[in-house]
Design a protein around this motif. Structure first.
Motif, PDB file in Angstrom:
ATOM      1  N   LEU A  57      -8.397  -2.021 -11.026  1.00  0.00           N
ATOM      2  CA  LEU A  57      -7.704  -0.841 -11.925  1.00  0.00           C
ATOM      3  C   LEU A  57      -6.548  -1.691 -12.208  1.00  0.00           C
ATOM      4  CD1 LEU A  57      -8.490   2.136  -9.823  1.00  0.00           C
ATOM      5  CD2 LEU A  57      -9.450   1.498 -12.036  1.00  0.00           C
ATOM      6  N   LEU A  58      -5.993  -1.199 -13.067  1.00  0.00           N
ATOM      7  CA  LEU A  58      -4.809  -1.859 -13.667  1.00  0.00           C
ATOM      8  C   LEU A  58      -3.522  -0.845 -12.802  1.00  0.00           C
ATOM      9  CD1 LEU A  58      -4.573  -1.578 -17.418  1.00  0.00           C
ATOM     10  CD2 LEU A  58      -4.827  -3.574 -16.000  1.00  0.00           C
ATOM     11  N   ASP A  59      -2.494  -1.742 -12.226  1.00  0.00           N
ATOM     12  CA  ASP A  59      -1.667  -1.427 -11.272  1.00  0.00           C
ATOM     13  C   ASP A  59      -0.747  -0.072 -12.004  1.00  0.00           C
ATOM     14  OD1 ASP A  59      -1.824  -2.751  -9.237  1.00  0.00           O
ATOM     15  OD2 ASP A  59      -0.342  -4.147  -9.332  1.00  0.00           O
ATOM     16  N   PRO A  77     -11.629   8.466   8.771  1.00  0.00           N
ATOM     17  CA  PRO A  77     -12.929   7.888   9.321  1.00  0.00           C
ATOM     18  C   PRO A  77     -13.624   7.938   8.327  1.00  0.00           C
ATOM     19  CG  PRO A  77     -12.473  10.093  10.226  1.00  0.00           C
ATOM     20  CD  PRO A  77     -11.236   9.887   9.315  1.00  0.00           C
ATOM     21  N   ILE A  78     -14.768   6.986   8.402  1.00  0.00           N
ATOM     22  CA  ILE A  78     -15.894   6.939   7.455  1.00  0.00           C
ATOM     23  C   ILE A  78     -16.980   7.800   7.695  1.00  0.00           C
ATOM     24  CG2 ILE A  78     -17.437   5.391   6.557  1.00  0.00           C
ATOM     25  CD1 ILE A  78     -15.281   2.952   7.039  1.00  0.00           C
ATOM     26  N   MET A  79     -17.610   8.636   7.055  1.00  0.00           N
ATOM     27  CA  MET A  79     -18.403   9.697   6.981  1.00  0.00           C
ATOM     28  C   MET A  79     -19.639   9.455   5.921  1.00  0.00           C
ATOM     29  SD  MET A  79     -16.678  12.051   9.037  1.00  0.00           S
ATOM     30  CE  MET A  79     -17.254  13.715   8.694  1.00  0.00           C
ATOM     31  N   LYS A  80     -20.741   9.928   6.491  1.00  0.00           N
ATOM     32  CA  LYS A  80     -22.007   9.596   5.723  1.00  0.00           C
ATOM     33  C   LYS A  80     -22.023  10.875   4.646  1.00  0.00           C
ATOM     34  CE  LYS A  80     -25.173  11.752   8.904  1.00  0.00           C
ATOM     35  NZ  LYS A  80     -26.398  11.491   9.632  1.00  0.00           N
ATOM     36  N   GLY A  81     -22.430  10.682   3.580  1.00  0.00           N
ATOM     37  CA  GLY A  81     -22.600  11.816   2.631  1.00  0.00           C
ATOM     38  C   GLY A  81     -21.273  11.695   1.695  1.00  0.00           C
ATOM     39  N   PHE A  82     -20.442  10.451   1.633  1.00  0.00           N
ATOM     40  CA  PHE A  82     -19.268  10.256   1.173  1.00  0.00           C
ATOM     41  C   PHE A  82     -19.470   8.760   0.440  1.00  0.00           C
ATOM     42  CE2 PHE A  82     -17.647  13.665   3.428  1.00  0.00           C
ATOM     43  CZ  PHE A  82     -17.029  14.345   2.502  1.00  0.00           C
ATOM     44  N   ALA A  83     -18.847   8.587  -0.824  1.00  0.00           N
ATOM     45  CA  ALA A  83     -18.234   7.331  -1.376  1.00  0.00           C
ATOM     46  C   ALA A  83     -16.936   7.502  -1.657  1.00  0.00           C
ATOM     47  CB  ALA A  83     -18.932   7.313  -2.839  1.00  0.00           C
ATOM     48  N   TYR A  84     -16.390   6.119  -0.882  1.00  0.00           N
ATOM     49  CA  TYR A  84     -14.915   6.223  -1.109  1.00  0.00           C
ATOM     50  C   TYR A  84     -14.553   5.187  -1.979  1.00  0.00           C
ATOM     51  CZ  TYR A  84     -15.559   8.395   3.378  1.00  0.00           C
ATOM     52  OH  TYR A  84     -15.788   9.350   4.351  1.00  0.00           O
ATOM     53  N   ILE A  85     -13.550   5.280  -2.765  1.00  0.00           N
ATOM     54  CA  ILE A  85     -12.971   4.419  -3.774  1.00  0.00           C
ATOM     55  C   ILE A  85     -11.640   3.812  -3.429  1.00  0.00           C
ATOM     56  CG2 ILE A  85     -12.196   4.027  -6.301  1.00  0.00           C
ATOM     57  CD1 ILE A  85     -14.861   4.952  -6.562  1.00  0.00           C
ATOM     58  N   ALA A  86     -11.308   2.517  -3.547  1.00  0.00           N
ATOM     59  CA  ALA A  86     -10.092   2.103  -3.292  1.00  0.00           C
ATOM     60  C   ALA A  86      -8.869   2.676  -4.164  1.00  0.00           C
ATOM     61  CB  ALA A  86     -10.031   0.513  -3.356  1.00  0.00           C
ATOM     62  N   PRO A  87      -7.749   3.130  -3.695  1.00  0.00           N
ATOM     63  CA  PRO A  87      -6.600   3.647  -4.630  1.00  0.00           C
ATOM     64  C   PRO A  87      -6.015   2.369  -5.322  1.00  0.00           C
ATOM     65  CG  PRO A  87      -5.984   3.931  -2.240  1.00  0.00           C
ATOM     66  CD  PRO A  87      -7.435   3.335  -2.160  1.00  0.00           C
ATOM     67  N   PRO A  88      -5.509   2.683  -6.630  1.00  0.00           N
ATOM     68  CA  PRO A  88      -4.965   1.414  -7.186  1.00  0.00           C
ATOM     69  C   PRO A  88      -3.847   0.957  -6.567  1.00  0.00           C
ATOM     70  CG  PRO A  88      -5.102   3.474  -8.754  1.00  0.00           C
ATOM     71  CD  PRO A  88      -5.451   3.724  -7.409  1.00  0.00           C
ATOM     72  N   GLY A  89      -3.739  -0.349  -6.600  1.00  0.00           N
ATOM     73  CA  GLY A  89      -2.600  -1.033  -5.815  1.00  0.00           C
ATOM     74  C   GLY A  89      -2.555  -1.334  -4.321  1.00  0.00           C
ATOM     75  N   SER A 146      -8.798   1.416   6.244  1.00  0.00           N
ATOM     76  CA  SER A 146      -7.162   1.389   6.123  1.00  0.00           C
ATOM     77  C   SER A 146      -6.816   0.742   4.873  1.00  0.00           C
ATOM     78  CB  SER A 146      -7.006   0.351   7.540  1.00  0.00           C
ATOM     79  OG  SER A 146      -6.826  -0.985   7.052  1.00  0.00           O
ATOM     80  N   LEU A 147      -5.526   1.022   4.277  1.00  0.00           N
ATOM     81  CA  LEU A 147      -4.718   0.588   3.164  1.00  0.00           C
ATOM     82  C   LEU A 147      -3.943  -0.486   3.392  1.00  0.00           C
ATOM     83  CD1 LEU A 147      -4.576   4.027   1.342  1.00  0.00           C
ATOM     84  CD2 LEU A 147      -6.327   2.295   1.173  1.00  0.00           C
ATOM     85  N   SER A 148      -3.798  -1.356   2.502  1.00  0.00           N
ATOM     86  CA  SER A 148      -2.702  -2.627   2.744  1.00  0.00           C
ATOM     87  C   SER A 148      -1.934  -2.914   1.645  1.00  0.00           C
ATOM     88  CB  SER A 148      -3.480  -3.723   3.348  1.00  0.00           C
ATOM     89  OG  SER A 148      -2.843  -5.108   3.146  1.00  0.00           O
ATOM     90  N   MET A 149      -0.938  -3.212   1.566  1.00  0.00           N
ATOM     91  CA  MET A 149      -0.095  -3.664   0.343  1.00  0.00           C
ATOM     92  C   MET A 149      -0.024  -5.297   0.567  1.00  0.00           C
ATOM     93  SD  MET A 149       0.915  -1.220  -1.698  1.00  0.00           S
ATOM     94  CE  MET A 149       2.235  -1.881  -2.354  1.00  0.00           C
ATOM     95  N   ASP A 150      -0.723  -5.850   1.423  1.00  0.00           N
ATOM     96  CA  ASP A 150      -0.853  -7.358   1.322  1.00  0.00           C
ATOM     97  C   ASP A 150      -0.955  -7.906   0.126  1.00  0.00           C
ATOM     98  OD1 ASP A 150      -0.403  -7.232   4.102  1.00  0.00           O
ATOM     99  OD2 ASP A 150      -2.465  -7.760   4.446  1.00  0.00           O
ATOM    100  N   PRO A 151      -0.536  -9.157  -0.017  1.00  0.00           N
ATOM    101  CA  PRO A 151      -0.281  -9.930  -1.391  1.00  0.00           C
ATOM    102  C   PRO A 151      -1.809  -9.810  -2.063  1.00  0.00           C
ATOM    103  CG  PRO A 151       0.745 -11.134   0.094  1.00  0.00           C
ATOM    104  CD  PRO A 151       0.281 -10.176   1.077  1.00  0.00           C
ATOM    105  N   SER A 194      -6.158 -10.027  -7.482  1.00  0.00           N
ATOM    106  CA  SER A 194      -6.198  -8.183  -7.352  1.00  0.00           C
ATOM    107  C   SER A 194      -5.858  -7.785  -6.062  1.00  0.00           C
ATOM    108  CB  SER A 194      -7.906  -8.321  -7.364  1.00  0.00           C
ATOM    109  OG  SER A 194      -8.375  -8.901  -8.619  1.00  0.00           O
ATOM    110  N   ARG A 195      -5.452  -6.715  -6.151  1.00  0.00           N
ATOM    111  CA  ARG A 195      -5.218  -5.643  -5.234  1.00  0.00           C
ATOM    112  C   ARG A 195      -5.450  -4.353  -5.685  1.00  0.00           C
ATOM    113  NH1 ARG A 195       0.477  -6.150  -3.649  1.00  0.00           N
ATOM    114  NH2 ARG A 195       0.813  -4.691  -4.768  1.00  0.00           N
ATOM    115  N   PRO A 196      -6.419  -3.722  -5.412  1.00  0.00           N
ATOM    116  CA  PRO A 196      -7.508  -3.964  -4.401  1.00  0.00           C
ATOM    117  C   PRO A 196      -8.474  -5.242  -4.619  1.00  0.00           C
ATOM    118  CG  PRO A 196      -8.430  -2.034  -5.519  1.00  0.00           C
ATOM    119  CD  PRO A 196      -7.043  -2.477  -6.166  1.00  0.00           C
TER     120      PRO A 196
END
Length: 193
Positions: free
Chosen positions: A42-44, A70-82, A94-99, A104-106
């Motif tokens: 996604l665009l930052d 926690p990761i649960m069955k019955g769900f789809a998880y999307i990385a948030p922008p940035g 876990s979310l990271s702001m690493d380079p 791309s990030r994510p």
């Protein structure tokens, strides 16, 4: 649905990904026993409504990933922008702001690398349409760790660069149309195909 032999499905998509994610998630019932974790480039700075949009259109619950969730069955998880999205050994997100990785990030490779490490042969990696090479190295890592690898047929992809890069980097298990992929994901859990 029978007990799955896989613990997670990780999906990477980029340019053209919204349409194919909608198509693929349309196959997945709300009771699907394998959690799905998605990186869509996604665009930052975009306040992404992607998870909300996909959630409205899909039977499975789709949500933006939160740190330490926690990761649960019955769900789809999307990385948030940035943010990079990773899977921890305790099967939480876990979310990271690493380079940026691959500009791309994510980054798809970051998600796939962590999934390969945590889930080993109980992981399914999927690369869909996109205009970069992101995901190809991570998909190869999933394959080397014994996981299952699927790639959208480049002929059917709106942007074929990413599927082609994945096919070049990895001896992928299956090259499929989105339709074939949807039926296959149902069949591996004993659902109707």
């Amino acid at each position: 649905m029978s007990d799955p032999q896989y613990d997670a499905i990780v999906i990477g998509s980029s340019a053209g990904g919204l349409r194919v994610l909608l198509e693929l998630l349309a196959f997945i019932p709300s009771s699907y026993p394998i959690p799905i974790i998605i990186v869509q480039h996604l665009l930052d700075g975009n306040d992404s409504m992607l998870a909300e949009f996909l959630d409205e259109k899909s039977a499975i619950s789709v949500k933006e990933a939160a740190d330490k969730e926690p990761i649960m069955k019955g769900f789809a998880y999307i990385a948030p922008p940035g943010y990079h999205l990773l899977i921890e050994e305790n099967h939480s997100l876990s979310l990271s702001m690493d380079p940026r990785v691959n500009f791309s990030r994510p980054s798809i490779d970051v998600l796939f690398d962590s999934a390969a490490y945590v889930y080993e042969e109980r992981c399914i990696g999927i690369v869909l349409t996109g205009a970069s090479g992101d995901g190809s190295q991570g998909l190869n890592k999933i394959k080397l760790n014994g996981g299952l690898t699927l790639v959208q047929d480049p002929v059917t992809a709106e942007f074929s660069t990413m599927p082609k890069a994945a096919i070049q980097a990895t001896a992928v298990d299956h090259i499929m149309t989105i339709d074939e992929m949807g039926h296959y994901l149902l069949s591996i859990v004993g659902g109707a195909s």
